[in-house]
Write a protein that holds these residues in place. Structure first.
Motif, PDB file in Angstrom:
ATOM      1  N   ILE A 160       0.891  -1.189   0.038  1.00  0.00           N
ATOM      2  CA  ILE A 160      -0.016   0.163  -0.059  1.00  0.00           C
ATOM      3  C   ILE A 160       0.972   1.259  -0.061  1.00  0.00           C
ATOM      4  CG2 ILE A 160      -1.669   1.105   1.570  1.00  0.00           C
ATOM      5  CD1 ILE A 160      -2.932  -1.465   2.263  1.00  0.00           C
ATOM      6  N   MET A 161       1.984   1.060   0.866  1.00  0.00           N
ATOM      7  CA  MET A 161       2.781   2.383   0.818  1.00  0.00           C
ATOM      8  C   MET A 161       3.670   2.585  -0.670  1.00  0.00           C
ATOM      9  SD  MET A 161       2.554   3.509   3.743  1.00  0.00           S
ATOM     10  CE  MET A 161       4.002   4.797   3.805  1.00  0.00           C
ATOM     11  N   ALA A 162       4.120   1.717  -1.270  1.00  0.00           N
ATOM     12  CA  ALA A 162       4.717   1.628  -2.383  1.00  0.00           C
ATOM     13  C   ALA A 162       3.855   2.192  -3.521  1.00  0.00           C
ATOM     14  CB  ALA A 162       5.149   0.095  -2.729  1.00  0.00           C
ATOM     15  N   LEU A 163       2.512   1.408  -3.713  1.00  0.00           N
ATOM     16  CA  LEU A 163       1.548   1.952  -4.597  1.00  0.00           C
ATOM     17  C   LEU A 163       1.118   3.401  -4.418  1.00  0.00           C
ATOM     18  CD1 LEU A 163      -0.426   1.173  -7.025  1.00  0.00           C
ATOM     19  CD2 LEU A 163      -1.775   0.118  -5.462  1.00  0.00           C
ATOM     20  N   GLY A 164       0.761   3.716  -3.108  1.00  0.00           N
ATOM     21  CA  GLY A 164       0.167   5.028  -2.831  1.00  0.00           C
ATOM     22  C   GLY A 164       1.505   6.095  -3.056  1.00  0.00           C
ATOM     23  N   LEU A 165       2.418   5.773  -2.559  1.00  0.00           N
ATOM     24  CA  LEU A 165       3.505   6.835  -2.804  1.00  0.00           C
ATOM     25  C   LEU A 165       3.843   7.072  -4.225  1.00  0.00           C
ATOM     26  CD1 LEU A 165       5.996   6.264   0.297  1.00  0.00           C
ATOM     27  CD2 LEU A 165       3.833   7.986   0.017  1.00  0.00           C
ATOM     28  N   PHE A 166       4.016   5.848  -5.052  1.00  0.00           N
ATOM     29  CA  PHE A 166       4.162   5.957  -6.565  1.00  0.00           C
ATOM     30  C   PHE A 166       2.973   6.907  -7.059  1.00  0.00           C
ATOM     31  CE2 PHE A 166       2.969   4.439 -10.529  1.00  0.00           C
ATOM     32  CZ  PHE A 166       4.108   4.638 -11.405  1.00  0.00           C
ATOM     33  N   THR A 167       1.889   6.649  -6.833  1.00  0.00           N
ATOM     34  CA  THR A 167       0.651   7.514  -7.239  1.00  0.00           C
ATOM     35  C   THR A 167       0.833   8.974  -6.719  1.00  0.00           C
ATOM     36  OG1 THR A 167      -0.339   5.586  -7.283  1.00  0.00           O
ATOM     37  CG2 THR A 167      -1.679   7.439  -7.780  1.00  0.00           C
ATOM     38  N   SER A 168       1.211   8.923  -5.476  1.00  0.00           N
ATOM     39  CA  SER A 168       1.552  10.258  -4.854  1.00  0.00           C
ATOM     40  C   SER A 168       2.074  11.409  -5.729  1.00  0.00           C
ATOM     41  CB  SER A 168       1.820  10.431  -3.591  1.00  0.00           C
ATOM     42  OG  SER A 168       3.279  10.419  -3.310  1.00  0.00           O
ATOM     43  N   ALA A 169       3.027  10.730  -6.311  1.00  0.00           N
ATOM     44  CA  ALA A 169       3.903  11.724  -7.057  1.00  0.00           C
ATOM     45  C   ALA A 169       3.249  12.354  -8.424  1.00  0.00           C
ATOM     46  CB  ALA A 169       5.350  11.059  -7.705  1.00  0.00           C
ATOM     47  N   ARG A 170       2.462  11.387  -8.839  1.00  0.00           N
ATOM     48  CA  ARG A 170       1.575  11.746 -10.039  1.00  0.00           C
ATOM     49  C   ARG A 170       0.297  12.839  -9.661  1.00  0.00           C
ATOM     50  NH1 ARG A 170       2.050   7.721 -14.257  1.00  0.00           N
ATOM     51  NH2 ARG A 170      -0.334   8.576 -14.672  1.00  0.00           N
ATOM     52  N   VAL A 171      -0.064  12.445  -8.547  1.00  0.00           N
ATOM     53  CA  VAL A 171      -1.280  13.415  -7.744  1.00  0.00           C
ATOM     54  C   VAL A 171      -0.465  14.682  -7.692  1.00  0.00           C
ATOM     55  CG1 VAL A 171      -2.655  13.766  -6.194  1.00  0.00           C
ATOM     56  CG2 VAL A 171      -2.615  11.353  -7.157  1.00  0.00           C
ATOM     57  N   ALA A 172       0.789  14.857  -7.026  1.00  0.00           N
ATOM     58  CA  ALA A 172       1.183  15.940  -6.670  1.00  0.00           C
ATOM     59  C   ALA A 172       1.308  17.121  -8.098  1.00  0.00           C
ATOM     60  CB  ALA A 172       2.533  15.771  -5.920  1.00  0.00           C
ATOM     61  N   GLU A 173       1.961  16.071  -8.951  1.00  0.00           N
ATOM     62  CA  GLU A 173       2.056  16.985 -10.251  1.00  0.00           C
ATOM     63  C   GLU A 173       0.899  17.562 -10.531  1.00  0.00           C
ATOM     64  OE1 GLU A 173       5.161  17.477 -10.804  1.00  0.00           O
ATOM     65  OE2 GLU A 173       5.420  17.883 -13.036  1.00  0.00           O
ATOM     66  N   GLN A 174      -0.198  17.005 -10.544  1.00  0.00           N
ATOM     67  CA  GLN A 174      -1.507  17.382 -11.036  1.00  0.00           C
ATOM     68  C   GLN A 174      -2.030  18.497 -10.135  1.00  0.00           C
ATOM     69  OE1 GLN A 174      -3.726  13.802 -11.254  1.00  0.00           O
ATOM     70  NE2 GLN A 174      -2.729  13.000 -12.913  1.00  0.00           N
ATOM     71  N   VAL A 175      -1.801  18.331  -8.870  1.00  0.00           N
ATOM     72  CA  VAL A 175      -2.150  19.442  -7.846  1.00  0.00           C
ATOM     73  C   VAL A 175      -1.406  20.482  -8.119  1.00  0.00           C
ATOM     74  CG1 VAL A 175      -2.118  20.189  -5.420  1.00  0.00           C
ATOM     75  CG2 VAL A 175      -3.075  17.874  -6.026  1.00  0.00           C
ATOM     76  N   ARG A 176       0.047  20.389  -8.245  1.00  0.00           N
ATOM     77  CA  ARG A 176       0.694  21.670  -8.662  1.00  0.00           C
ATOM     78  C   ARG A 176       0.294  22.365  -9.997  1.00  0.00           C
ATOM     79  NH1 ARG A 176       5.434  22.942 -11.961  1.00  0.00           N
ATOM     80  NH2 ARG A 176       5.112  20.886 -12.887  1.00  0.00           N
ATOM     81  N   ALA A 177       0.001  21.627 -10.940  1.00  0.00           N
ATOM     82  CA  ALA A 177      -0.473  22.177 -12.336  1.00  0.00           C
ATOM     83  C   ALA A 177      -1.799  22.827 -12.173  1.00  0.00           C
ATOM     84  CB  ALA A 177      -0.697  21.070 -13.430  1.00  0.00           C
ATOM     85  N   GLY A 178      -2.682  22.313 -11.203  1.00  0.00           N
ATOM     86  CA  GLY A 178      -4.215  23.033 -10.986  1.00  0.00           C
ATOM     87  C   GLY A 178      -3.755  24.363 -10.266  1.00  0.00           C
ATOM     88  N   ILE A 179      -2.913  24.443  -9.258  1.00  0.00           N
ATOM     89  CA  ILE A 179      -2.715  25.718  -8.551  1.00  0.00           C
ATOM     90  C   ILE A 179      -1.936  26.528  -9.650  1.00  0.00           C
ATOM     91  CG2 ILE A 179      -1.408  26.772  -6.688  1.00  0.00           C
ATOM     92  CD1 ILE A 179      -1.774  23.983  -5.308  1.00  0.00           C
ATOM     93  N   GLN A 180      -1.142  26.259 -10.270  1.00  0.00           N
ATOM     94  CA  GLN A 180      -0.327  27.219 -11.130  1.00  0.00           C
ATOM     95  C   GLN A 180      -1.304  27.543 -12.376  1.00  0.00           C
ATOM     96  OE1 GLN A 180       3.373  25.180 -11.732  1.00  0.00           O
ATOM     97  NE2 GLN A 180       4.225  26.054  -9.889  1.00  0.00           N
ATOM     98  N   SER A 181      -2.359  27.009 -12.601  1.00  0.00           N
ATOM     99  CA  SER A 181      -3.272  27.209 -13.691  1.00  0.00           C
ATOM    100  C   SER A 181      -4.239  28.184 -13.187  1.00  0.00           C
ATOM    101  CB  SER A 181      -4.072  26.079 -14.058  1.00  0.00           C
ATOM    102  OG  SER A 181      -5.105  25.740 -13.370  1.00  0.00           O
ATOM    103  N   LEU A 182      -4.121  28.830 -11.876  1.00  0.00           N
ATOM    104  CA  LEU A 182      -4.815  29.881 -11.600  1.00  0.00           C
ATOM    105  C   LEU A 182      -4.296  31.083 -11.614  1.00  0.00           C
ATOM    106  CD1 LEU A 182      -5.950  28.227  -8.235  1.00  0.00           C
ATOM    107  CD2 LEU A 182      -7.388  28.311 -10.160  1.00  0.00           C
TER     108      LEU A 182
END
Lengths: 299, 251
Positions: free
Chosen positions: B115-137
């Protein structure tokens, strides 16, 4: 489009020709001068690749003897082609004539006997248990409460489950994705034992960093006859193959072959597998038979 | 090709067909087994999804902080670390290497590690999207918060994140569905989930096609269920006139 049609026509003609002599490899070899041997890339010392399209192993060598005899009967020089096969495609390839004789590590069972024929059993695989040498585990009963590794997608899992139920043992199972992973589970201490075919266990131990750290338990969970596979109803080749095998046993050469592949260092790494000739294999040689696995299980 | 769906009614040890398909009293049929396997798939995927969304949200947010260069660097390092290593390799690192380095990790169950491995792997991709969302404002939104006298935390809490998170719901839907499918690698470290089931039972029953088809359908159902849940969230959180109004087509 024309090219496609041409290719289809050639394929149809070729398969038609193959059908004409479908079940007689000897006649086919006489007319075409070619015979195809199915081999495995990594079936331990039974059949494996040396790279560069070369194959070697205990079963490969027996097959080479059989084909040498076939060459004598055909009365002309034969070209031997090697075709690597896998667990998934070996039976279809033998059925459709791509492979004339399969020399890998195929278990002779009742279901497969409906599709193909087997020569007399040359090797009896025993499902065994590998443990760390210093673990103090010397019988399967001592695995109670321990963690046992085996490989996903193998029948060893089933034998383990059956044994667990029959002997009312209670152990935790962990599953490696392949044999190397399962062995790593044992090596890294995540599992106390690794249950698998004896030859695979012996091979993994031989290739490990410290082979002396591991040992095989004497008890056998299950036995499976492994045999060379030929096309169904290819009676002539089956008889020829069985005669060669009987001859090897009679002259004592079979023992020498065992010694060569399982007890002496073998290429490419010059590592000894160190798997002693089992009582079951000896019996199969002494009283030649092509009984399927199901009949072995009964006794 | 002849189908043999009866195979699911067979008992896994004896191979006998069980009446009613569900084994009782210690008997387990392949139907029992596939249901359990599906449960493991959902458990691993949903737990990993929680890990991924929480840590992805935090990391993605700190990567956009205006005056904390070290936190930004930490966030960048996190993303590059977890998205540049193949998932299967990461699972093996968690399972074999980390417990080798930290003996205290040896007792951790493999399901937690996966769960840690899968969660953290995906967290990097989620983080990138959240960053893009904030910076698109538009920049003006951050300035508006500052002009109102809000602290950085309050600007994020009340102005930036509510907007940005609405924008990134569609890519987050994809990530959430991916996590169900990616959970199939858990079989590599001995989680008895659907892929494991398909490989193992296929070998035992000589009916691999039926087993793989059944597992495929269950994966598809699971991922599509997540898709529908995210669809509802997207609809419920929609604010008329906002960027993420959705359903309007391009303009």
């Amino acid at each position: 489009m024309k090219k496609v049609l041409l290719a289809a026509a050639i394929a149809a003609a070729a398969s038609g020709a193959a059908f004409a002599q479908a079940n007689d490899t000897i006649a086919k070899a006489k007319s075409s001068g070619v015979v195809t041997m199915g081999v495995r890339e990594s079936s331990g010392a039974l059949s494996y690749t040396l790279g560069d399209g070369k194959f070697a192993g205990f079963h490969v060598e027996i097959c080479q003897r059989i084909l040498a005899e076939l060459e004598k009967q055909a009365g002309k020089k034969l070209e031997v082609k090697y075709q690597a096969v896998t667990s998934q495609n070996r039976i279809p390839l033998v059925q459709n004539g791509t492979v004339d004789i399969e020399c890998g590590s195929t278990t002779n069972n009742a279901a497969r006997q409906k599709d193909v024929s087997f020569l007399n059993t040359t090797y009896v695989e025993e499902v065994k248990v590998a443990v760390k040498a210093n673990s103090g585990i010397d019988t399967i009963a001592k695995l109670n409460g321990k963690t046992v590794a085996t490989t996903t997608g193998t029948t060893s899992v089933q034998h383990l489950r059956k044994h667990e139920r029959a002997a009312s043992l209670d152990f935790k199972e962990v599953f490696g994705k392949d044999h190397a992973d399962s062995f790593l589970l044992l090596e890294s201490g995540r599992a106390d034992a690794f249950v698998m075919d004896g030859s695979i266990l012996a091979g993994n131990i031989a290739n490990s960093r410290n082979p002396g750290d591991f040992k095989l338990l004497g008890e056998v969970l299950n036995v499976e006859p492994i045999a060379i596979m030929v096309r169904k109803d290819d009676a002539a080749l089956k008889k020829l193959g069985n005669d060669v095998i009987a001859g090897l046993v009679k002259s004592g050469e079979m023992n020498k072959l065992w010694d060569k592949w399982f007890l002496q260092p073998i290429p490419p790494k010059n590592i000894k597998i160190g798997l002693a000739l089992s009582e079951n294999t000896k019996q199969a040689w002494a009283s030649p038979n092509d009984k399927p696995m199901e009949e072995y299980a009964k006794k | 090709m002849a189908w043999n769906w009866q195979v699911f009614c067979r008992e896994t040890t004896s191979g006998e067909t069980v009446v009613g398909c569900f084994g009782r009293g210690g008997d387990e049929t392949y139907l029992n087994w596939i249901v359990t396997a599906w449960g493991w798939t959902l458990f691993v995927a949903l737990c990993a999804l929680v890990v991924a969304l929480v840590s992805g949200l935090i990391i993605g947010t700190i990567r956009t902080l205006p005056n904390s260069p070290w936190l930004v660097r930490l966030g960048n390092a996190w993303v590059e670390l977890f998205r540049n290593i193949p998932l299967l390799v990461q699972i093996f690192l968690w399972y074999f290497v980390i417990p080798g380095i930290f003996p205290a990790m040896k007792g951790v169950p493999s399901v937690v590690l996966v769960i840690m491995a899968l969660g953290l792997f995906t967290s990097a991709r989620v983080a990138e999207q959240v960053r893009a969302g904030i910076q698109s404002l538009p920049r003006g939104q951050r300035y508006a918060g500052m002009a109102l006298g809000l602290t950085t935390g309050q600007t994020y809490r009340f102005v930036l994140l509510p907007m940005a998170l609405r924008i990134v719901i569609p890519p987050l839907t994809s990530e959430s569905m991916n996590i169900v499918k990616n959970s199939s690698v858990a079989f590599a470290v001995s989680i008895a989930e659907l892929t494991f089931f398909a490989r193992q039972s296929g070998e035992e029953t000589s009916a691999p096609v039926e087993m793989y088809l059944a597992a495929t359908v269950l994966y598809a159902i699971s991922a599509f269920a997540i898709n529908r849940v995210m669809g509802v969230i997207e609809k419920r959180t929609r604010v008329p006139g906002f960027v993420a109004a959705g359903g309007m087509g391009g303009h």
